[in-house]
Design a protein around this motif. Structure first.
Motif, PDB file in Angstrom:
ATOM      1  N   ASN A  97       3.345  -0.089  -3.892  1.00 49.89           N
ATOM      2  CA  ASN A  97       2.093   0.271  -4.550  1.00 49.89           C
ATOM      3  C   ASN A  97       1.890   1.779  -4.396  1.00 49.89           C
ATOM      4  OD1 ASN A  97      -0.509   0.634  -5.437  1.00 49.89           O
ATOM      5  ND2 ASN A  97      -1.454  -0.816  -4.021  1.00 49.89           N
ATOM      6  N   ASN A 106       0.830  -1.198   0.000  1.00 44.87           N
ATOM      7  CA  ASN A 106       0.000   0.000   0.000  1.00 44.87           C
ATOM      8  C   ASN A 106       0.865   1.248   0.000  1.00 44.87           C
ATOM      9  OD1 ASN A 106      -3.232  -0.360   0.680  1.00 44.87           O
ATOM     10  ND2 ASN A 106      -2.018  -2.143   1.260  1.00 44.87           N
ATOM     11  N   ARG A 107       0.254   2.356  -0.318  1.00 44.80           N
ATOM     12  CA  ARG A 107       0.964   3.631  -0.341  1.00 44.80           C
ATOM     13  C   ARG A 107       1.514   3.951   1.042  1.00 44.80           C
ATOM     14  NH1 ARG A 107      -2.560   8.491  -2.595  1.00 44.80           N
ATOM     15  NH2 ARG A 107      -3.483   8.345  -0.517  1.00 44.80           N
ATOM     16  N   SER A 157     -20.358  -6.890   1.281  1.00 45.03           N
ATOM     17  CA  SER A 157     -20.723  -5.498   1.532  1.00 45.03           C
ATOM     18  C   SER A 157     -21.458  -5.403   2.861  1.00 45.03           C
ATOM     19  CB  SER A 157     -21.613  -4.961   0.401  1.00 45.03           C
ATOM     20  OG  SER A 157     -22.823  -5.698   0.342  1.00 45.03           O
ATOM     21  N   ALA A 169      -0.639   3.561  -5.506  1.00 43.91           N
ATOM     22  CA  ALA A 169      -2.046   3.958  -5.617  1.00 43.91           C
ATOM     23  C   ALA A 169      -2.780   3.842  -4.290  1.00 43.91           C
ATOM     24  CB  ALA A 169      -2.737   3.087  -6.664  1.00 43.91           C
ATOM     25  N   LEU A 170      -3.929   4.493  -4.223  1.00 41.71           N
ATOM     26  CA  LEU A 170      -4.752   4.402  -3.018  1.00 41.71           C
ATOM     27  C   LEU A 170      -5.410   3.035  -2.898  1.00 41.71           C
ATOM     28  CD1 LEU A 170      -5.931   5.886  -0.558  1.00 41.71           C
ATOM     29  CD2 LEU A 170      -7.808   6.670  -2.037  1.00 41.71           C
ATOM     30  N   GLU A 171      -5.780   2.432  -4.023  1.00 41.50           N
ATOM     31  CA  GLU A 171      -6.401   1.111  -4.000  1.00 41.50           C
ATOM     32  C   GLU A 171      -5.347   0.035  -3.768  1.00 41.50           C
ATOM     33  OE1 GLU A 171      -9.697   0.197  -4.099  1.00 41.50           O
ATOM     34  OE2 GLU A 171      -9.889   2.360  -3.771  1.00 41.50           O
ATOM     35  N   PRO A 172      -5.610  -0.909  -2.869  1.00 41.52           N
ATOM     36  CA  PRO A 172      -4.624  -1.956  -2.593  1.00 41.52           C
ATOM     37  C   PRO A 172      -4.512  -2.939  -3.749  1.00 41.52           C
ATOM     38  CG  PRO A 172      -6.647  -2.379  -1.393  1.00 41.52           C
ATOM     39  CD  PRO A 172      -6.806  -1.022  -2.016  1.00 41.52           C
ATOM     40  N   TRP A 173      -3.355  -3.563  -3.849  1.00 38.77           N
ATOM     41  CA  TRP A 173      -3.190  -4.639  -4.821  1.00 38.77           C
ATOM     42  C   TRP A 173      -4.039  -5.838  -4.405  1.00 38.77           C
ATOM     43  CZ3 TRP A 173       2.793  -4.073  -4.494  1.00 38.77           C
ATOM     44  CH2 TRP A 173       3.226  -3.131  -5.440  1.00 38.77           C
ATOM     45  N   PRO A 174      -4.632  -6.551  -5.346  1.00 40.88           N
ATOM     46  CA  PRO A 174      -5.362  -7.774  -5.007  1.00 40.88           C
ATOM     47  C   PRO A 174      -4.402  -8.891  -4.602  1.00 40.88           C
ATOM     48  CG  PRO A 174      -5.333  -7.454  -7.376  1.00 40.88           C
ATOM     49  CD  PRO A 174      -4.742  -6.211  -6.776  1.00 40.88           C
ATOM     50  N   THR A 217      -5.356  -4.871   4.285  1.00 42.89           N
ATOM     51  CA  THR A 217      -5.962  -5.305   3.028  1.00 42.89           C
ATOM     52  C   THR A 217      -5.377  -6.597   2.478  1.00 42.89           C
ATOM     53  OG1 THR A 217      -4.401  -3.885   1.849  1.00 42.89           O
ATOM     54  CG2 THR A 217      -6.574  -2.960   2.344  1.00 42.89           C
ATOM     55  N   GLU A 268     -14.308  -6.824   5.271  1.00 43.70           N
ATOM     56  CA  GLU A 268     -12.865  -6.612   5.144  1.00 43.70           C
ATOM     57  C   GLU A 268     -12.035  -7.660   5.890  1.00 43.70           C
ATOM     58  OE1 GLU A 268     -11.482  -2.985   6.982  1.00 43.70           O
ATOM     59  OE2 GLU A 268     -12.985  -3.111   8.566  1.00 43.70           O
TER      60      GLU A 268
END
Length: 350
Positions: free
Chosen positions: A37, A18-19, A285, A39-44, A63, A275
């Protein structure tokens, strides 16, 4: 870089999922080849596993999911430094069997998490979020006889789990003149005398007596869905539930049911079932009944430790542990002792 055999050792590779702060990057890049990484979105999961195939170290976050399959594919991995306190998303036994250190950051998250718990309680009980939404939607036209809530003063607050976070929450509630109850089977009776402002009692007594029930537990097989239909039925009618710990401590669908029928007056949480990556059958969700604008809920996006200075130090602590492990030292915050050992030269470390 010179190792003990007087030849230049190849820099190890460290993956950061993560960032992170520039200070974390700078520290790691002094000693390793680092993939971060941006980006704000985590790597899968699959991408993290692919990037770690030739990595010696991994700086992991909430994550990420580290399991036996992951470790089997990453045979050069020697240490996972988790920027976490709770580590239910990592298979500790699998890491130990694979010869991989697992480190955590045991205490930096305590105070900010306790602070957020108090904020969630106040927001839920005093309709702070509902009031904010009302003004932003309708404007302010003066006082009206509405949005009456519940005060912490004089309320009975039950804390389930009385480790570092539970104790920090209790300490901060003393000034609110609450009646404080707590339960934790791991706290010896003799130690309970250290907190004279808290009555240590049973789980059953906490849930039936409390106006606010606050969760301060790790997620384990025993604590999964500790708040469930049976638990909720035993609570006081009109109680409020607060969860700054782990999402899957709570059966969110059962909470939605309880709010609909009036058994619970509200729910506030910083964490969610969706999560908890290690649980393969987790919901994808939040129950939509809990996220409608009219629902008596307050949600924050897992910001319990989200204090800038704290997050920076959490990252740096995890990074230092990774470098120590690769340098052949027992790393700070280690929660295991790997079955296989490796040499300083094999690690390619400092």
């Amino acid at each position: 870089m010179i190792d003990k055999g007087d030849h230049v050792a190849e820099k190890p590779k460290i993956v950061v999922t993560n960032r992170v702060f520039p200070e974390t990057r700078n520290l790691l890049e002094k000693h390793a080849i680092v993939e971060i990484n941006p980006a704000l979105e985590p790597w899968p999961y699959e991408e993290v596993r692919m990037r770690c195939r030739d990595a010696a170290g991994l700086l992991a976050f909430m994550t990420d999911r580290i399991d036996a399959d992951f470790l089997s594919a990453c045979s050069r991995l020697r240490v996972v430094g988790a920027a976490l306190k709770g580590f239910d998303n990592i298979d500790v036994q699998a890491a130990t069997n694979a010869g991989v250190w697992l480190t955590i950051v045991p205490d930096l998250l305590t105070v900010p998490t306790a602070e957020l718990a108090i904020g969630l309680m106040l927001s839920l009980g005093r309709n702070i979020v509902a009031g904010d939404r009302k003004i932003k939607k309708d404007g302010f036209h003066g006082w009206r006889a509405e949005l009456y809530g519940s005060s912490l003063a004089g309320a009975t607050v039950g804390i389930i789990g009385f480790g570092l976070v539970g104790r920090a929450i209790a300490e901060r509630l003393v000034g609110f003149q609450c009646r404080l109850l707590a339960c934790d089977q791991s706290v010896p009776a003799a130690h309970a005398k250290s907190w004279p402002y808290v009555t240590m009692t049973s789980f059953g007594d906490v849930i039936k007596s409390s106006d606010y029930v606050v969760l301060a537990l790790p997620l384990t097989a025993e604590t999964w869905h500790i708040v469930n239909p049976r638990t909720i039925t035993a609570m006081k009618t009109g109680a409020r539930l607060v969860n700054p710990a782990r999402g899957s401590l709570v059966d969110e669908a059962a909470v939605a049911d309880a709010i609909e029928c009036g058994q619970l007056a509200g729910y506030a949480s910083d964490t969610f079932e969706s999560e908890d990556w290690a649980l393969r059958d987790r919901p994808t969700s939040i129950d939509p009944r809990l996220t409608t604008s009219s629902a008596p809920t307050v949600f924050t996006p897992h910001i319990g430790s989200g204090v800038t200075e704290i997050r920076r130090e959490i990252e740096l602590s995890a990074a230092r542990s990774i470098l120590d492990a690769l340098d052949g030292r027992i790393p700070f915050g280690a929660v295991n002792k790997p079955h296989k050992q490796f040499t300083h030269a094999q690690s390619g470390a400092r």
